[in-house]
Design an enzyme around this catalytic site. Structure first.
Site, PDB file in Angstrom:
ATOM      1  CG  MET A   8     -32.927  -8.054  29.547  1.00  0.00           C
ATOM      2  SD  MET A   8     -31.755  -6.875  30.267  1.00  0.00           S
ATOM      3  CE  MET A   8     -32.535  -6.435  31.789  1.00  0.00           C
ATOM      4  CD  GLU A   9     -42.288  -9.552  29.796  1.00  0.00           C
ATOM      5  OE1 GLU A   9     -41.888  -9.929  30.913  1.00  0.00           O
ATOM      6  OE2 GLU A   9     -43.471  -9.352  29.524  1.00  0.00           O
ATOM      7  CB  CYS A  98     -39.092 -17.120  31.222  1.00  0.00           C
ATOM      8  SG  CYS A  98     -39.987 -15.831  32.084  1.00  0.00           S
ATOM      9  CD  GLU A 201     -24.216 -11.419  38.155  1.00  0.00           C
ATOM     10  OE1 GLU A 201     -24.123 -10.371  38.797  1.00  0.00           O
ATOM     11  OE2 GLU A 201     -25.314 -11.928  37.848  1.00  0.00           O
TER      12      GLU A 201
HETATM   13  C1  LIG Z   1     -35.985  -7.576  33.424  1.00  0.00           C
HETATM   14  C2  LIG Z   1     -35.514  -8.810  32.706  1.00  0.00           C
HETATM   15  C3  LIG Z   1     -36.257  -9.319  31.653  1.00  0.00           C
HETATM   16  C4  LIG Z   1     -35.831 -10.479  30.966  1.00  0.00           C
HETATM   17  N1  LIG Z   1     -36.557 -10.931  29.894  1.00  0.00           N
HETATM   18  C5  LIG Z   1     -36.121 -11.990  29.178  1.00  0.00           C
HETATM   19  C6  LIG Z   1     -36.802 -12.430  27.994  1.00  0.00           C
HETATM   20  O1  LIG Z   1     -37.804 -11.842  27.560  1.00  0.00           O
HETATM   21  N2  LIG Z   1     -36.305 -13.521  27.348  1.00  0.00           N
HETATM   22  C7  LIG Z   1     -35.191 -14.195  27.781  1.00  0.00           C
HETATM   23  O2  LIG Z   1     -34.781 -15.177  27.153  1.00  0.00           O
HETATM   24  N3  LIG Z   1     -34.506 -13.774  28.861  1.00  0.00           N
HETATM   25  C8  LIG Z   1     -34.941 -12.701  29.566  1.00  0.00           C
HETATM   26  N4  LIG Z   1     -34.222 -12.253  30.642  1.00  0.00           N
HETATM   27  C9  LIG Z   1     -32.935 -12.907  30.994  1.00  0.00           C
HETATM   28  C10 LIG Z   1     -31.763 -12.192  30.285  1.00  0.00           C
HETATM   29  O3  LIG Z   1     -31.845 -12.351  28.887  1.00  0.00           O
HETATM   30  C11 LIG Z   1     -30.403 -12.743  30.755  1.00  0.00           C
HETATM   31  O4  LIG Z   1     -30.390 -14.123  30.544  1.00  0.00           O
HETATM   32  C12 LIG Z   1     -30.149 -12.458  32.240  1.00  0.00           C
HETATM   33  O5  LIG Z   1     -30.438 -11.117  32.561  1.00  0.00           O
HETATM   34  C13 LIG Z   1     -28.691 -12.768  32.611  1.00  0.00           C
HETATM   35  O6  LIG Z   1     -27.809 -12.001  31.814  1.00  0.00           O
HETATM   36  P1  LIG Z   1     -27.106 -10.646  32.352  1.00  0.00           P
HETATM   37  O7  LIG Z   1     -26.441 -10.987  33.669  1.00  0.00           O
HETATM   38  O8  LIG Z   1     -26.145 -10.269  31.281  1.00  0.00           O
HETATM   39  O9  LIG Z   1     -28.206  -9.629  32.552  1.00  0.00           O
HETATM   40  C14 LIG Z   1     -34.636 -11.121  31.345  1.00  0.00           C
HETATM   41  C15 LIG Z   1     -33.889 -10.597  32.416  1.00  0.00           C
HETATM   42  C16 LIG Z   1     -34.303  -9.462  33.085  1.00  0.00           C
HETATM   43  C17 LIG Z   1     -33.448  -8.915  34.219  1.00  0.00           C
END
Ligand SMILES: Cc1cc2nc3c(=O)[nH]c(=O)nc-3n(C[C@H](O)[C@H](O)[C@H](O)COP(=O)(O)O)c2cc1C
Length: 325
Positions: A8-9, A98, A201
């Site tokens: 998560m960037e 992204c 999710e």
């Molecule tokens: C603030 C933020 C930053 C993210 N940065 C990246 C990133 O740098 N590289 C990437 O592959 N996915 C990035 N994602 C996507 C997450 O890795 C993930 O795929 C997405 O949040 C869904 O998963 P979750 O529901 O478990 O959060 C980012 C998501 C968020 C919310």
């Protein structure tokens, strides 16, 4: 079952990877993305994003960290992937998910999912550029405008030579709006011979169970859910032994996170990362809401420290965090 901490960037940086992998239950994590245009980036850029490169690409909990690259130029991606490998990365992850406008405008991220052949060429170029003992993996969404090219992209990646694929079960246009389309991962899982990791999710062990049933996946990546519940991976891995943490176990972790960040940022920004984390924690802990109400107005180190002390006294919590490392 393997559990991955999602990249998560701006959120899951070195320090956050350290905190969450110390807590436990995680098998691997990934850096924030490094955006590649057509330049050859210097060593310092790689180390800044991933200080773990100087420690065998592992966090202090010994959890492997993959190095993530994002870009649309196969040669530049290949060169920089080889550089990351030469600096100690054991795994290169390619970001094709992204949704950010600036990234997509500049020929990177989810936009590439409209052209599976280009995705294939990038994976192949990177695979050819790094030694065979270094894994090349990819992370995608199910598509850009819609989810119709999910399988084509997944096959393109596997045929390009990737060792593993993470799929965020939504298109770019789906954004972060629930639901995640877990059942749409099933054909990918069934038709690929490499592991397909389900993402999107998962906020609780019950979500993970439903995701497993619908997708057929056995490995999972979790992002926001782990920020909302730092012990979620422990809960999932040890459902019978682990008693979900209450606020009394969380507050010392937040205090330690705040203190560790003090050397990283100018004082007026010293609470920013903490405030960001609270946005997620409020989902799970009512106490986080009360704390955040006060925290959001504070800027100085001493005021934030005092707030921690007040809250610890009010809830009869010891602030010292012993992570045994
Ligand atoms: C603030 C933020 C930053 C993210 N940065 C990246 C990133 O740098 N590289 C990437 O592959 N996915 C990035 N994602 C996507 C997450 O890795 C993930 O795929 C997405 O949040 C869904 O998963 P979750 O529901 O478990 O959060 C980012 C998501 C968020 C919310």
């Amino acid at each position: 079952m393997r559990l991955f901490l999602a990249p998560m960037e701006g959120v899951v940086d070195f320090q956050m990877r350290q905190m969450l992998t110390d807590i436990g239950g995680l098998d691997a994590c990934v850096t924030e993305f490094l955006r590649i245009c057509d330049q050859r980036l210097p060593r310092r850029v790689f180390i800044k994003l991933c200080p773990e490169l100087e420690h065998h690409s592992k966090t202090q909990a010994n959890t492997p960290v993959a190095f993530q690259l994002l870009g649309g130029n196969p040669e530049a991606m290949a060169y920089n992937a080889a550089k990351a490998a030469s600096l100690g990365a054991h795994s290169i992850d390619l970001n094709f998910g992204c949704p950010a406008k600036t990234v997509n405008r500049n020929d990177g991220g989810a936009k590439l999912l409209q052209e599976p052949e280009r995705v294939h060429n990038i994976v192949k170029a990177v695979r050819n550029a790094v030694p065979s003992d270094i894994d090349v993996t990819a992370k995608i969404r199910l598509g850009f405008k819609d989810r119709s090219l999910g399988l084509d992209n997944a096959l393109a990646i596997a045929e390009g030579g990737a060792q593993q694929l993470v799929v965020h079960a939504r298109s770019k246009v789906d954004g972060y709006r629930p639901p995640a389309y877990w059942s749409e991962l099933r054909p990918l899982r069934e038709q690929l011979s490499i592991p397909v990791i389900a993402n999107g999710e998962i906020w609780s062990p019950e979500d993970l169970q439903r995701c497993a049933e619908q997708s057929g996946c056995v490995d999972f990546m979790i992002g926001r859910g782990l920020l909302a519940r730092p012990d979620l991976a422990l809960q999932i891995k040890n459902p019978d032994q682990h008693i979900p943490w209450q606020w009394g176990s969380i507050l010392p972790i937040l205090h330690s996170f705040f203190e560790k960040g003090l050397t990283q940022y100018p004082e007026k920004y010293c609470g920013n990362r903490l405030k960001q984390w609270f946005m997620y924690l409020q989902r799970s802990y009512p106490e986080a809401e009360t704390f955040f109400d006060k925290l959001k107005r504070l800027r100085s180190r001493i005021d934030i420290e005092n707030l921690f002390v007040q809250q610890a006294l009010a809830h009869n919590i010891k602030l010292s965090y012993d992570n045994k490392r």
